[in-house]
Design an enzyme around this catalytic site. Structure first.
Site, PDB file in Angstrom:
ATOM      1  N   CYS A 211      -2.280   4.188   6.929  1.00 18.22           N
ATOM      2  CA  CYS A 211      -3.330   4.455   7.779  1.00 18.22           C
ATOM      3  C   CYS A 211      -2.844   3.724   9.157  1.00 18.22           C
ATOM      4  O   CYS A 211      -2.445   2.435   9.155  1.00 18.22           O
ATOM      5  CB  CYS A 211      -4.500   3.645   7.237  1.00 18.22           C
ATOM      6  SG  CYS A 211      -5.020   4.574   5.613  1.00 18.22           S
TER       7      CYS A 211
ATOM      8  N   CYS B  94       0.912  -1.026  -0.048  1.00 21.29           N
ATOM      9  CA  CYS B  94      -0.097  -0.127   0.033  1.00 21.29           C
ATOM     10  C   CYS B  94       1.035   1.413  -0.074  1.00 21.29           C
ATOM     11  O   CYS B  94       2.146   1.397   0.658  1.00 21.29           O
ATOM     12  CB  CYS B  94      -0.872  -0.135   1.170  1.00 21.29           C
ATOM     13  SG  CYS B  94      -2.158   1.233   1.159  1.00 21.29           S
TER      14      CYS B  94
ATOM     15  N   CYS C 153      -4.637   0.289  10.044  1.00 25.80           N
ATOM     16  CA  CYS C 153      -4.679  -0.956   9.166  1.00 25.80           C
ATOM     17  C   CYS C 153      -4.600  -2.089   9.554  1.00 25.80           C
ATOM     18  O   CYS C 153      -3.779  -2.575  10.426  1.00 25.80           O
ATOM     19  CB  CYS C 153      -3.641  -0.680   8.198  1.00 25.80           C
ATOM     20  SG  CYS C 153      -3.554  -1.828   6.666  1.00 25.80           S
TER      21      CYS C 153
END
Length: 357
Positions: free
Chosen positions: A83, A79, A86
């Site tokens: 975040c 990714c 996550c």
């Protein structure tokens, strides 16, 4: 002149004392040796643990295999966002070869799969979205699945992708946790200084132009729990707004081996409920608490193994490519009743949605 009897008595006394101390020395050595042995056994003792072994096939065969009606295939863990909460992190960079992924999808279709959702990681990262596009096309054209969907952060999506693959896609879900750019940056839902929200609105327009149902996913956490998103969600008008309570998964976003530390993002059930009440006027809202979320998804990882989350971690089955769907799915931990209770089955084919494009 020394008395001979006295000399004999002294010699005898020394002999006795010598024997005594010699025996005492041997006794002490024996005690020390015994004590050392006992201590070594005590120090080496460990509480017995069950052996780590693959699932028992016979046990799995005794269980009724659920139908993989809706499957979430996380074909990549890579990714470009970070975040903080996550729950499917970049623990590997592995991606199956395209033809192997297709073989697994065909096995799922033969086991009566109706809906496939591609996720990650960020699914558009692999070959700039071409890998994903080919899987989407294969599932809709070759497998004739009623529903093909994607969950993405939206940062890598181009209009060219829509032009090439949009016809084969039913639903595109974009993850957005806040309508405040600074909050998204704080959460990690961003890449550099690029505007996550600009992408969101742009993709919403492309979805309408290329006839793809638009959906929004939001993870509610300590940084956005007090936000009122009603106005923005109403304006964007998604077919569904999935609202998740931030969830801890050991080995992913919690625990010593995790790549994320999500504890600071966790909210209480009451805080989550208050957020839902604040948005009760939003008709497309679909809430998912920790209880509803944990075991109600069929999740395939990058090796096409089902992930069992019942113990608060992700325990993998064997790959469906090796043992088939029926055997592997018995170790998925899938709660089919909760899947239906949370509204997991809905009108998910764009042909049946009767949307005003």
């Amino acid at each position: 002149m020394t008395d001979p009897h006295s000399q004999n008595r002294a010699a005898a006394l020394w002999f006795v004392l010598g024997m005594f101390f010699s025996s005492l020395k041997m006794l002490l050595q024996l005690c020390i040796s015994t004590l050392s042995y006992v201590l070594s056994k005590v120090c080496s003792y460990r509480t017995p643990r069950p052996p780590v072994s693959p699932p028992d096939r016979k046990l799995g065969e005794l269980q009724t295999a659920p139908t993989p009606t809706s499957v979430n295939y996380h074909f990549t863990r890579k990714c470009n966002y970070k975040c903080g909460f996550c729950f499917h992190t970049a623990k590997t960079s592995f991606v199956l070869p395209l033809e192997e992924a297709k073989r697994g999808l065909k096995l799922l279709k033969e086991s009566r799969m109706e809906k496939i959702n591609f996720s990650g990681g960020e699914p558009y990262l692999e070959d700039k979205g071409e890998f994903l596009g080919k899987l989407v096309q294969y599932c809709k054209v070759d497998l004739q699945l009623p529903s093909v969907s994607i969950v993405s952060n939206g940062s890598m999506i181009t209009e060219r992708w829509f032009q090439k693959y949009g016809d084969y896609l039913d639903i595109l879900a974009i993850s957005c946790d806040s309508f405040d750019e600074s909050t998204n940056q704080l959460i990690g839902r961003a890449q550099g200084r690029k505007s996550h929200l600009d992408n969101l609105y742009k993709i919403r327009n492309w979805c309408q132009q290329y006839k793809v149902a638009f959906k929004i996913n939001s993870v509610i956490n300590t940084f956005n729990v007090d936000e009122d998103m009603t106005e923005h969600i109403t304006e964007l008008n998604p077919v569904r707004w999935k609202v998740f309570q931030c969830l801890l998964i050991d080995g992913e976003n919690a625990g010593e081996t995790a790549l994320r530390e999500a504890e600071r993002f966790i909210i209480s059930d009451q805080m989550f409920q208050e957020f839902l009440e604040r948005h009760s006027s939003v008709s497309c809202l679909v809430p998912e608490s920790n209880e509803k979320m944990r075991n109600s998804y069929l999740i395939l990882d990058e090796y096409m193994r089902f992930l069992d989350c019942r113990q608060g971690r992700k325990d993998p089955s064997k790959s469906i490519l090796d043992v088939g769907v029926k055997e592997a799915i018995c170790f998925s931990g899938f709660d089919e009743k909760m899947f239906l209770k949370r509204g997991g089955k809905y009108v998910w084919s764009k042909a049946d949605m009767k949307l005003d494009w």
